[in-house]
Design an enzyme around this catalytic site. Structure first.
Site, PDB file in Angstrom:
ATOM      1  N   LYS A 123      43.001   6.833  25.991  1.00 31.58           N
ATOM      2  CA  LYS A 123      41.995   5.644  26.298  1.00 31.58           C
ATOM      3  C   LYS A 123      40.542   6.098  25.882  1.00 31.58           C
ATOM      4  O   LYS A 123      39.687   5.472  24.991  1.00 31.58           O
ATOM      5  CB  LYS A 123      42.061   5.100  27.599  1.00 31.58           C
ATOM      6  CG  LYS A 123      43.096   4.592  28.320  1.00 31.58           C
ATOM      7  CD  LYS A 123      42.906   4.057  29.501  1.00 31.58           C
ATOM      8  CE  LYS A 123      42.614   4.888  30.681  1.00 31.58           C
ATOM      9  NZ  LYS A 123      43.419   6.107  30.839  1.00 31.58           N
ATOM     10  N   ARG A 174      42.228  -0.948  37.662  1.00 38.91           N
ATOM     11  CA  ARG A 174      43.377  -0.220  38.032  1.00 38.91           C
ATOM     12  C   ARG A 174      44.338  -0.616  39.191  1.00 38.91           C
ATOM     13  O   ARG A 174      45.544  -0.053  39.325  1.00 38.91           O
ATOM     14  CB  ARG A 174      43.070   1.361  38.090  1.00 38.91           C
ATOM     15  CG  ARG A 174      43.004   2.151  36.861  1.00 38.91           C
ATOM     16  CD  ARG A 174      42.181   3.581  37.248  1.00 38.91           C
ATOM     17  NE  ARG A 174      42.653   4.748  36.491  1.00 38.91           N
ATOM     18  CZ  ARG A 174      42.006   5.365  35.723  1.00 38.91           C
ATOM     19  NH1 ARG A 174      40.640   4.909  35.355  1.00 38.91           N
ATOM     20  NH2 ARG A 174      42.653   6.358  35.073  1.00 38.91           N
ATOM     21  N   ARG A 184      44.535  19.347  26.739  1.00 42.61           N
ATOM     22  CA  ARG A 184      43.256  19.081  27.236  1.00 42.61           C
ATOM     23  C   ARG A 184      42.648  19.942  28.259  1.00 42.61           C
ATOM     24  O   ARG A 184      41.487  20.231  28.130  1.00 42.61           O
ATOM     25  CB  ARG A 184      43.361  17.340  27.536  1.00 42.61           C
ATOM     26  CG  ARG A 184      41.766  16.861  27.998  1.00 42.61           C
ATOM     27  CD  ARG A 184      41.833  15.427  28.146  1.00 42.61           C
ATOM     28  NE  ARG A 184      42.000  15.127  29.383  1.00 42.61           N
ATOM     29  CZ  ARG A 184      42.340  13.876  29.733  1.00 42.61           C
ATOM     30  NH1 ARG A 184      42.046  12.923  28.926  1.00 42.61           N
ATOM     31  NH2 ARG A 184      42.528  13.626  30.900  1.00 42.61           N
ATOM     32  N   ARG A 192      39.065  20.272  32.673  1.00 38.93           N
ATOM     33  CA  ARG A 192      38.800  18.968  33.591  1.00 38.93           C
ATOM     34  C   ARG A 192      39.779  19.408  34.902  1.00 38.93           C
ATOM     35  O   ARG A 192      40.596  19.909  34.842  1.00 38.93           O
ATOM     36  CB  ARG A 192      39.481  17.924  33.097  1.00 38.93           C
ATOM     37  CG  ARG A 192      38.354  16.862  32.591  1.00 38.93           C
ATOM     38  CD  ARG A 192      39.030  15.692  32.115  1.00 38.93           C
ATOM     39  NE  ARG A 192      39.671  14.755  32.729  1.00 38.93           N
ATOM     40  CZ  ARG A 192      39.863  13.346  32.592  1.00 38.93           C
ATOM     41  NH1 ARG A 192      39.461  12.916  31.561  1.00 38.93           N
ATOM     42  NH2 ARG A 192      40.454  12.859  33.582  1.00 38.93           N
ATOM     43  N   ARG A 229      48.776  11.919  38.929  1.00 39.47           N
ATOM     44  CA  ARG A 229      48.183  10.621  38.285  1.00 39.47           C
ATOM     45  C   ARG A 229      49.122   9.779  37.722  1.00 39.47           C
ATOM     46  O   ARG A 229      48.980   8.285  37.693  1.00 39.47           O
ATOM     47  CB  ARG A 229      47.026  11.282  37.517  1.00 39.47           C
ATOM     48  CG  ARG A 229      45.850  11.921  38.231  1.00 39.47           C
ATOM     49  CD  ARG A 229      45.154  12.653  37.102  1.00 39.47           C
ATOM     50  NE  ARG A 229      44.439  12.002  36.130  1.00 39.47           N
ATOM     51  CZ  ARG A 229      44.189  12.500  34.862  1.00 39.47           C
ATOM     52  NH1 ARG A 229      44.519  13.742  34.563  1.00 39.47           N
ATOM     53  NH2 ARG A 229      43.614  11.746  34.224  1.00 39.47           N
TER      54      ARG A 229
HETATM   55  P1  AMP Z   1      39.939   8.586  33.740  1.00 44.62           P
HETATM   56  O1  AMP Z   1      39.023   9.254  33.140  1.00 44.62           O
HETATM   57  O2  AMP Z   1      39.883   7.063  33.486  1.00 44.62           O
HETATM   58  O3  AMP Z   1      41.241   9.023  33.591  1.00 44.62           O
HETATM   59  O4  AMP Z   1      39.724   8.578  35.447  1.00 44.62           O
HETATM   60  C1  AMP Z   1      39.505   9.787  35.970  1.00 44.62           C
HETATM   61  C2  AMP Z   1      39.609   9.658  37.749  1.00 44.62           C
HETATM   62  O5  AMP Z   1      38.610   8.719  37.865  1.00 44.62           O
HETATM   63  C3  AMP Z   1      40.773   8.910  38.017  1.00 44.62           C
HETATM   64  O6  AMP Z   1      42.083   9.806  38.147  1.00 44.62           O
HETATM   65  C4  AMP Z   1      40.158   8.489  39.527  1.00 44.62           C
HETATM   66  O7  AMP Z   1      40.293   9.445  40.267  1.00 44.62           O
HETATM   67  C5  AMP Z   1      39.016   8.122  39.027  1.00 44.62           C
HETATM   68  N1  AMP Z   1      38.695   6.600  38.501  1.00 44.62           N
HETATM   69  C6  AMP Z   1      38.627   6.209  37.132  1.00 44.62           C
HETATM   70  N2  AMP Z   1      38.409   4.851  37.109  1.00 44.62           N
HETATM   71  C7  AMP Z   1      38.890   4.240  38.474  1.00 44.62           C
HETATM   72  C8  AMP Z   1      39.382   3.018  39.014  1.00 44.62           C
HETATM   73  N3  AMP Z   1      39.246   1.879  38.198  1.00 44.62           N
HETATM   74  N4  AMP Z   1      39.853   3.185  40.250  1.00 44.62           N
HETATM   75  C9  AMP Z   1      39.808   4.110  41.035  1.00 44.62           C
HETATM   76  N5  AMP Z   1      39.576   5.458  40.693  1.00 44.62           N
HETATM   77  C10 AMP Z   1      39.213   5.571  39.202  1.00 44.62           C
END
Ligand code: AMP
Length: 195
Positions: free
Chosen positions: A14, A89, A128, A134, A145
């Site tokens: 993404k 989400r 990654r 991270r 996840r």
């Molecule tokens: P990402 O970079 O999109 O994979 O997001 C990393 C982390 O941020 C996720 O595993 C969640 O802990 C948090 N996060 C990001 N977007 C959301 C969302 N829409 N709702 C809840 N938690 C989020």
């Protein structure tokens, strides 16, 4: 005016493809994951709240995430459209997004979903982890996840498909191949937006 959400499991690419898709559409990217990570780095109160969820691979609670997105979508740069990376989400988030857009007399044009084989994803994420360090890229957290994605986010794909705004991209291939597919979808959406 193009409002698009980009979806896909952790590691689907993404973040990698969001900029190209948004660039092609001429809209800004709004990534909730990036906003949370920036807040954690800046040690804000929101960052302190979010950190333990990020570290555990859990979703930040809807009321926190929705409030943050509500505020972000009120900003001027979203007027001509935007690409949401990683939001909504959950079913509740999707309802809030529809409500925010309806209040602005707008609606979602498309949900673009990057689909990748789960084993390919684990490999990508572990690689990654070596490069980016991270805190949520350890194997246990990665598996958690995926579980959360399957439980909470996959159902949204079904509902966007039922609305006829779902575009699926096979994203198992290398970055350049997937980028071509992303551009094809962007061009489809661009044409639809001009109608
Ligand atoms: P990402 O970079 O999109 O994979 O997001 C990393 C982390 O941020 C996720 O595993 C969640 O802990 C948090 N996060 C990001 N977007 C959301 C969302 N829409 N709702 C809840 N938690 C989020």
């Amino acid at each position: 005016m193009t409002i698009v959400v980009l979806m896909g499991p952790p590691g689907a690419g993404k973040g990698t493809h969001a900029d190209h898709l948004a660039g092609r559409l001429g809209v800004p990217v709004i990534s909730t994951g990036d906003i949370f990570r920036a807040q954690v780095a800046a040690r804000t109160e929101l960052g302190r709240t979010a950190q333990r969820y990020l570290d555990a691979g859990e979703y930040v609670p809807d009321e926190v995430t929705n409030a943050m997105v509500r505020e972000r979508l009120a900003a001027d740069d979203t007027r001509l459209g935007f690409l949401l990376d990683g939001y909504p989400r959950t079913v509740d988030q999707a309802a809030v997004l529809d409500e925010i857009l309806a209040a602005q007399d707008r609606s979602l044009a498309a949900a673009v979903v990057l689909q990748v084989d789960p084993e390919v994803l684990v490999h990508r994420l572990l690689r990654r982890a070596e490069i980016e360090h991270r805190s949520d890229d350890t194997e246990v957290v990665i598996r958690r996840r995926f579980q959360v994605y399957d439980d909470e986010t996959s159902p949204l794909i079904t509902s966007y498909a039922a609305r006829g705004i779902h575009y699926e991209i096979d994203a198992s291939a290398d970055i350049d191949t997937v980028r071509v597919r992303v551009h094809e979808v962007a061009d489809l959406l661009g044409v639809a937006a001009q109608r």
